[in-house]
Design a protein around this motif. Sequence first.
Motif, mmCIF file in Angstrom:
data_model
loop_
_atom_site.group_PDB
_atom_site.id
_atom_site.type_symbol
_atom_site.label_atom_id
_atom_site.label_comp_id
_atom_site.label_asym_id
_atom_site.label_seq_id
_atom_site.Cartn_x
_atom_site.Cartn_y
_atom_site.Cartn_z
ATOM 1 N N HIS A 7 0.943 -1.098 -0.115
ATOM 2 C CA HIS A 7 0.042 -0.022 0.078
ATOM 3 C C HIS A 7 0.800 1.291 0.280
ATOM 4 C CE1 HIS A 7 -3.193 -2.783 1.004
ATOM 5 N NE2 HIS A 7 -4.105 -1.699 1.045
ATOM 6 N N THR A 8 1.856 1.148 0.858
ATOM 7 C CA THR A 8 2.604 2.298 1.284
ATOM 8 C C THR A 8 3.717 2.522 -0.189
ATOM 9 O OG1 THR A 8 2.753 1.907 3.404
ATOM 10 C CG2 THR A 8 4.636 3.693 2.665
ATOM 11 N N GLU A 9 4.116 1.537 -0.920
ATOM 12 C CA GLU A 9 4.952 1.819 -2.130
ATOM 13 C C GLU A 9 4.064 2.211 -3.145
ATOM 14 O OE1 GLU A 9 7.347 -1.170 -5.088
ATOM 15 O OE2 GLU A 9 6.459 -2.036 -3.242
ATOM 16 N N ASN A 17 4.005 10.811 -9.091
ATOM 17 C CA ASN A 17 3.933 10.516 -10.586
ATOM 18 C C ASN A 17 4.603 9.736 -11.252
ATOM 19 O OD1 ASN A 17 2.015 11.470 -12.669
ATOM 20 N ND2 ASN A 17 3.750 12.959 -13.318
ATOM 21 N N ALA A 18 4.790 8.534 -10.445
ATOM 22 C CA ALA A 18 5.975 7.312 -11.061
ATOM 23 C C ALA A 18 5.111 6.268 -11.084
ATOM 24 C CB ALA A 18 7.134 7.502 -10.292
ATOM 25 N N CYS A 19 3.662 6.360 -11.024
ATOM 26 C CA CYS A 19 2.955 5.087 -11.231
ATOM 27 C C CYS A 19 2.677 4.604 -12.567
ATOM 28 C CB CYS A 19 1.855 5.263 -10.356
ATOM 29 S SG CYS A 19 1.124 4.135 -9.423
ATOM 30 N N THR A 20 2.932 3.279 -12.809
ATOM 31 C CA THR A 20 2.576 2.888 -14.163
ATOM 32 C C THR A 20 1.140 2.539 -14.219
ATOM 33 O OG1 THR A 20 2.995 0.433 -13.680
ATOM 34 C CG2 THR A 20 4.837 1.684 -14.274
ATOM 35 N N GLN A 21 0.418 2.182 -15.369
ATOM 36 C CA GLN A 21 -0.824 1.955 -15.570
ATOM 37 C C GLN A 21 -1.171 0.804 -14.704
ATOM 38 O OE1 GLN A 21 -2.261 1.834 -19.530
ATOM 39 N NE2 GLN A 21 -4.387 1.374 -19.041
ATOM 40 N N GLU A 22 -0.443 -0.343 -14.767
ATOM 41 C CA GLU A 22 -0.622 -1.549 -13.937
ATOM 42 C C GLU A 22 -0.666 -1.286 -12.489
ATOM 43 O OE1 GLU A 22 1.591 -1.278 -16.315
ATOM 44 O OE2 GLU A 22 0.469 -2.269 -17.993
ATOM 45 N N GLU A 23 0.326 -0.471 -12.210
ATOM 46 C CA GLU A 23 0.521 -0.264 -10.719
ATOM 47 C C GLU A 23 -0.611 0.426 -10.132
ATOM 48 O OE1 GLU A 23 5.452 -0.310 -9.921
ATOM 49 O OE2 GLU A 23 4.393 1.538 -10.795
ATOM 50 N N PHE A 24 -0.823 1.514 -11.043
ATOM 51 C CA PHE A 24 -2.342 2.446 -10.782
ATOM 52 C C PHE A 24 -3.402 1.545 -10.532
ATOM 53 C CE2 PHE A 24 -4.697 6.073 -10.119
ATOM 54 C CZ PHE A 24 -6.011 5.814 -10.641
ATOM 55 N N GLY A 25 -3.675 0.493 -11.520
ATOM 56 C CA GLY A 25 -4.667 -0.430 -11.204
ATOM 57 C C GLY A 25 -4.793 -1.422 -10.027
ATOM 58 N N LEU A 27 -3.227 -0.436 -7.483
ATOM 59 C CA LEU A 27 -3.649 0.513 -6.071
ATOM 60 C C LEU A 27 -4.903 0.672 -5.990
ATOM 61 C CD1 LEU A 27 -2.999 2.439 -3.938
ATOM 62 C CD2 LEU A 27 -2.645 4.092 -5.739
ATOM 63 N N MET A 28 -6.046 0.787 -7.079
ATOM 64 C CA MET A 28 -7.284 0.797 -7.024
ATOM 65 C C MET A 28 -7.927 -0.201 -6.442
ATOM 66 S SD MET A 28 -8.477 3.925 -8.245
ATOM 67 C CE MET A 28 -6.983 4.441 -7.000
ATOM 68 N N GLU A 29 -7.688 -1.488 -6.816
ATOM 69 C CA GLU A 29 -8.067 -2.853 -6.545
ATOM 70 C C GLU A 29 -7.697 -2.834 -5.120
ATOM 71 O OE1 GLU A 29 -9.998 -5.078 -8.146
ATOM 72 O OE2 GLU A 29 -9.925 -3.582 -9.569
ATOM 73 N N LEU A 30 -6.539 -2.610 -4.690
ATOM 74 C CA LEU A 30 -6.448 -2.704 -3.119
ATOM 75 C C LEU A 30 -7.459 -1.912 -2.272
ATOM 76 C CD1 LEU A 30 -2.252 -2.442 -3.011
ATOM 77 C CD2 LEU A 30 -3.728 -4.573 -2.384
ATOM 78 N N ILE A 31 -7.434 -0.556 -2.828
ATOM 79 C CA ILE A 31 -8.231 0.206 -1.976
ATOM 80 C C ILE A 31 -9.762 -0.250 -2.036
ATOM 81 C CG2 ILE A 31 -9.179 2.424 -2.033
ATOM 82 C CD1 ILE A 31 -6.754 3.379 -3.146
ATOM 83 N N GLU A 38 -9.661 1.196 8.074
ATOM 84 C CA GLU A 38 -8.361 1.275 8.831
ATOM 85 C C GLU A 38 -7.192 0.337 7.942
ATOM 86 O OE1 GLU A 38 -11.671 0.741 9.824
ATOM 87 O OE2 GLU A 38 -11.752 1.946 11.730
ATOM 88 N N ALA A 39 -7.782 -0.527 6.972
ATOM 89 C CA ALA A 39 -6.559 -1.278 6.285
ATOM 90 C C ALA A 39 -5.550 -0.312 5.800
ATOM 91 C CB ALA A 39 -7.399 -2.260 5.256
ATOM 92 N N PHE A 40 -5.898 0.814 5.543
ATOM 93 C CA PHE A 40 -5.078 1.805 4.887
ATOM 94 C C PHE A 40 -4.529 2.673 5.630
ATOM 95 C CE2 PHE A 40 -5.419 0.957 0.574
ATOM 96 C CZ PHE A 40 -4.524 1.585 -0.083
ATOM 97 N N ASP A 41 -4.808 2.628 7.316
ATOM 98 C CA ASP A 41 -4.290 3.637 7.978
ATOM 99 C C ASP A 41 -2.803 3.771 8.191
ATOM 100 O OD1 ASP A 41 -6.748 4.495 8.765
ATOM 101 O OD2 ASP A 41 -6.871 3.634 10.600
ATOM 102 N N GLN A 42 -2.042 2.717 8.277
ATOM 103 C CA GLN A 42 -0.632 2.611 8.533
ATOM 104 C C GLN A 42 0.027 2.978 7.166
ATOM 105 O OE1 GLN A 42 0.716 -1.137 9.827
ATOM 106 N NE2 GLN A 42 3.153 -0.538 9.581
ATOM 107 N N ALA A 43 -0.520 3.002 6.157
ATOM 108 C CA ALA A 43 0.076 3.225 4.805
ATOM 109 C C ALA A 43 0.015 4.737 4.555
ATOM 110 C CB ALA A 43 -0.456 2.828 3.684
ATOM 111 N N MET A 44 -0.990 5.420 5.085
ATOM 112 C CA MET A 44 -1.351 6.811 4.934
ATOM 113 C C MET A 44 -0.626 7.596 5.901
ATOM 114 S SD MET A 44 -5.541 7.306 3.664
ATOM 115 C CE MET A 44 -6.033 6.398 5.176
#
Length: 322
Positions: A7-9, A17-25, A27-31, A38-44
Amino acid sequence: MQHTNRHTELLQKYMDNACTQEEFGELMELIKNSPNPEAFDQAMKAFWDKSGEKDLPDGIEWSKMQRKIKLRLWALRRTKVKLAFATVILAVFCIGYLWKNRTAEVTAPVAYVTQHSLPGKTRVIVLADGSKITLNANSELTYPQVFNAKTREVYLKGEAYFEVAHKTHQPFIIHSGKIKTQVLGTTFTVSAYAADQPHNVTVLTGKVAVKDEDSKELVFLTRGQSATTEKGAAKFKLSALKTPEDAIAWLDDKLMFDNTDLKTVALKLGNKYGAHIVVSEHLAHQRITAVFQGQSLPGILNAITRLTRSGYKANDNTYTLY
């Protein structure tokens, strides 16, 4: 732990602004697939801490921002609009990140530069925004190295000709003694050598707003119009020039006097050459019409004494007309 690190990475790559299209996808799926906010608390929280070390104003801190994010996320979860859920969490996080970093930039000390012109000499200065300022002799300009605020503000002692680069959303402001001049982009002169002397603004092109910081009087000037402060007066003295370019004759090393009293002539000569010129009471109101170009101070004083049938004496840097 490994899941949270991912999540953090991905968040870091997205903000850089270094996210590839695959990595953005990814990230969206993880969210979208997180079982709860709360699953995202530590990363944020990790990213928040990394984004800057300065405290935010008005007591804003991570715990308060976190509560606002959770409220928004729980509201969206109940609507089951998962795409909106994913978008909002990133939007809120980005706003927090930009807000924190912007605050750090605004509160950072501004680096100023001060440049001088020598007596009898002019000097050209080009600012970071492309504005060009020509200092008349014996003048000083202080300005920031970079204009990163909502306004472009400079400080003048003496006289200068301004050719201001037009920026609609970033007004240009000149502080000169008790006068503040504001423009968007135009050409004009400002004269403010000493507190006990008249200060003047004359417009060649465009429109400027001139404010007396003491009396709070505000006037707007267009081409050929001039505003001058007078000692003891609450209002500007307004006038119009038939040939506005006469106001910048000094750019060609010219001094132009049109039926000007010797007291005023002495002030202008003293400002230009960095000298103290005293005029006897008998001569103070005598007037001359003359143009001087490329001459030394003694040469000009010799010409004036011939015109007025007077004399002058010099003592170090003080010249007395009698």
